[in-house]
Design a protein around this motif. Structure first.
Motif, PDB file in Angstrom:
ATOM      1  N   MET A 111       0.819  -1.184   0.000  1.00  0.00           N
ATOM      2  CA  MET A 111       0.000   0.000   0.000  1.00  0.00           C
ATOM      3  C   MET A 111       0.869   1.256   0.000  1.00  0.00           C
ATOM      4  O   MET A 111       0.561   2.210  -0.681  1.00  0.00           O
ATOM      5  N   LEU A 112       1.957   1.189   0.758  1.00  0.00           N
ATOM      6  CA  LEU A 112       2.854   2.343   0.805  1.00  0.00           C
ATOM      7  C   LEU A 112       3.478   2.613  -0.557  1.00  0.00           C
ATOM      8  O   LEU A 112       3.696   3.764  -0.927  1.00  0.00           O
ATOM      9  N   ALA A 113       3.733   1.564  -1.323  1.00  0.00           N
ATOM     10  CA  ALA A 113       4.295   1.740  -2.661  1.00  0.00           C
ATOM     11  C   ALA A 113       3.311   2.452  -3.590  1.00  0.00           C
ATOM     12  O   ALA A 113       3.720   3.201  -4.473  1.00  0.00           O
ATOM     13  N   VAL A 114       2.030   2.256  -3.361  1.00  0.00           N
ATOM     14  CA  VAL A 114       1.009   2.896  -4.196  1.00  0.00           C
ATOM     15  C   VAL A 114       0.734   4.323  -3.724  1.00  0.00           C
ATOM     16  O   VAL A 114       0.684   5.257  -4.519  1.00  0.00           O
ATOM     17  N   GLY A 140       2.542   6.108  -1.281  1.00  0.00           N
ATOM     18  CA  GLY A 140       3.736   6.860  -0.929  1.00  0.00           C
ATOM     19  C   GLY A 140       4.139   7.963  -1.880  1.00  0.00           C
ATOM     20  O   GLY A 140       4.381   9.096  -1.444  1.00  0.00           O
ATOM     21  N   PRO A 141       4.205   7.697  -3.186  1.00  0.00           N
ATOM     22  CA  PRO A 141       4.611   8.761  -4.106  1.00  0.00           C
ATOM     23  C   PRO A 141       3.678   9.967  -4.129  1.00  0.00           C
ATOM     24  O   PRO A 141       4.048  11.036  -4.580  1.00  0.00           O
ATOM     25  N   HIS A 142       2.468   9.801  -3.619  1.00  0.00           N
ATOM     26  CA  HIS A 142       1.487  10.886  -3.617  1.00  0.00           C
ATOM     27  C   HIS A 142       1.314  11.517  -2.240  1.00  0.00           C
ATOM     28  O   HIS A 142       0.531  12.443  -2.081  1.00  0.00           O
ATOM     29  N   ALA A 143       2.054  11.017  -1.237  1.00  0.00           N
ATOM     30  CA  ALA A 143       1.880  11.488   0.136  1.00  0.00           C
ATOM     31  C   ALA A 143       2.664  12.761   0.439  1.00  0.00           C
ATOM     32  O   ALA A 143       2.370  13.443   1.418  1.00  0.00           O
ATOM     33  N   GLY A 182       4.882  15.420   1.966  1.00  0.00           N
ATOM     34  CA  GLY A 182       5.456  15.591   3.293  1.00  0.00           C
ATOM     35  C   GLY A 182       4.827  14.698   4.359  1.00  0.00           C
ATOM     36  O   GLY A 182       5.335  14.625   5.468  1.00  0.00           O
ATOM     37  N   LEU A 183       3.745  14.033   4.011  1.00  0.00           N
ATOM     38  CA  LEU A 183       3.078  13.143   4.966  1.00  0.00           C
ATOM     39  C   LEU A 183       3.603  11.714   4.899  1.00  0.00           C
ATOM     40  O   LEU A 183       3.115  10.847   5.618  1.00  0.00           O
ATOM     41  N   LEU A 184       4.589  11.479   4.056  1.00  0.00           N
ATOM     42  CA  LEU A 184       5.074  10.117   3.826  1.00  0.00           C
ATOM     43  C   LEU A 184       5.487   9.412   5.116  1.00  0.00           C
ATOM     44  O   LEU A 184       5.078   8.271   5.356  1.00  0.00           O
ATOM     45  N   LEU A 185       6.252  10.058   5.961  1.00  0.00           N
ATOM     46  CA  LEU A 185       6.695   9.423   7.199  1.00  0.00           C
ATOM     47  C   LEU A 185       5.502   9.083   8.098  1.00  0.00           C
ATOM     48  O   LEU A 185       5.406   7.968   8.624  1.00  0.00           O
ATOM     49  N   GLY A 186       4.594  10.024   8.255  1.00  0.00           N
ATOM     50  CA  GLY A 186       3.399   9.780   9.069  1.00  0.00           C
ATOM     51  C   GLY A 186       2.538   8.674   8.494  1.00  0.00           C
ATOM     52  O   GLY A 186       2.013   7.824   9.237  1.00  0.00           O
ATOM     53  N   VAL A 187       2.374   8.650   7.187  1.00  0.00           N
ATOM     54  CA  VAL A 187       1.597   7.601   6.527  1.00  0.00           C
ATOM     55  C   VAL A 187       2.269   6.246   6.727  1.00  0.00           C
ATOM     56  O   VAL A 187       1.597   5.246   7.006  1.00  0.00           O
ATOM     57  N   ALA A 188       3.577   6.209   6.631  1.00  0.00           N
ATOM     58  CA  ALA A 188       4.311   4.946   6.811  1.00  0.00           C
ATOM     59  C   ALA A 188       4.170   4.439   8.248  1.00  0.00           C
ATOM     60  O   ALA A 188       3.921   3.248   8.468  1.00  0.00           O
ATOM     61  N   ILE A 189       4.303   5.324   9.217  1.00  0.00           N
ATOM     62  CA  ILE A 189       4.171   4.922  10.623  1.00  0.00           C
ATOM     63  C   ILE A 189       2.755   4.444  10.904  1.00  0.00           C
ATOM     64  O   ILE A 189       2.549   3.394  11.528  1.00  0.00           O
ATOM     65  N   LEU A 225      -7.901   9.451  -0.383  1.00  0.00           N
ATOM     66  CA  LEU A 225      -7.244  10.704  -0.013  1.00  0.00           C
ATOM     67  C   LEU A 225      -6.082  11.048  -0.934  1.00  0.00           C
ATOM     68  O   LEU A 225      -5.907  12.206  -1.318  1.00  0.00           O
ATOM     69  N   PHE A 226      -5.275  10.044  -1.263  1.00  0.00           N
ATOM     70  CA  PHE A 226      -4.045  10.318  -2.012  1.00  0.00           C
ATOM     71  C   PHE A 226      -4.162  10.058  -3.513  1.00  0.00           C
ATOM     72  O   PHE A 226      -3.340  10.540  -4.282  1.00  0.00           O
ATOM     73  N   LEU A 227      -5.159   9.303  -3.924  1.00  0.00           N
ATOM     74  CA  LEU A 227      -5.422   9.053  -5.344  1.00  0.00           C
ATOM     75  C   LEU A 227      -6.908   9.254  -5.617  1.00  0.00           C
ATOM     76  O   LEU A 227      -7.617   8.302  -5.980  1.00  0.00           O
ATOM     77  N   PRO A 228      -7.410  10.464  -5.442  1.00  0.00           N
ATOM     78  CA  PRO A 228      -8.861  10.684  -5.506  1.00  0.00           C
ATOM     79  C   PRO A 228      -9.496  10.312  -6.843  1.00  0.00           C
ATOM     80  O   PRO A 228     -10.673   9.969  -6.887  1.00  0.00           O
ATOM     81  N   ASP A 229      -8.758  10.375  -7.928  1.00  0.00           N
ATOM     82  CA  ASP A 229      -9.324  10.033  -9.231  1.00  0.00           C
ATOM     83  C   ASP A 229      -9.206   8.547  -9.536  1.00  0.00           C
ATOM     84  O   ASP A 229      -9.688   8.092 -10.565  1.00  0.00           O
ATOM     85  N   GLY A 230      -8.585   7.790  -8.633  1.00  0.00           N
ATOM     86  CA  GLY A 230      -8.329   6.386  -8.901  1.00  0.00           C
ATOM     87  C   GLY A 230      -9.417   5.424  -8.468  1.00  0.00           C
ATOM     88  O   GLY A 230      -9.355   4.248  -8.785  1.00  0.00           O
TER      89      GLY A 230
END
Length: 94
Positions: free
Chosen positions: A1-4, A6-9, A11-18, A55-60
């Protein structure tokens, strides 16, 4: 999920990963409980996964995925509570 996601997160990447680690751990630990709690944990993981995609891929995702978040969240929480209450009831009758 992080691979999908992550690239769209950004500055929130670290928080999303945790949060993803915590969420995955919670689902894994729920699998060690009763079947009701395990099913609830799986639905809770599903709800947050759909939410992250929305949230991170709204058009997907299609429009029906928005109510799917609330449905899986509500069912998941309900099953976790039902499983916990059933376990408490069994323990009190032992």
């Amino acid at each position: 999920m992080l691979a999908v996601v992550g690239p769209h997160a950004g500055g929130l990447l670290l928080g999303v990963a945790i949060y993803g680690l915590v969420l995955g751990g919670t689902a894994a630990f729920s699998a060690r409980c009763s079947p009701l709690v395990a099913a609830g944990g799986a639905l809770f993981l599903t709800s947050d996964s759909i939410l992250a995609l929305r949230l991170f891929l709204p058009d997907g995702l299609p429009a029906w995925s928005d109510p799917a978040v609330m449905l899986t969240y509500t069912l998941g929480q309900g099953l976790i509570v039902a499983g916990a209450l059933a376990e408490l009831q069994q323990r009190s009758t032992r």
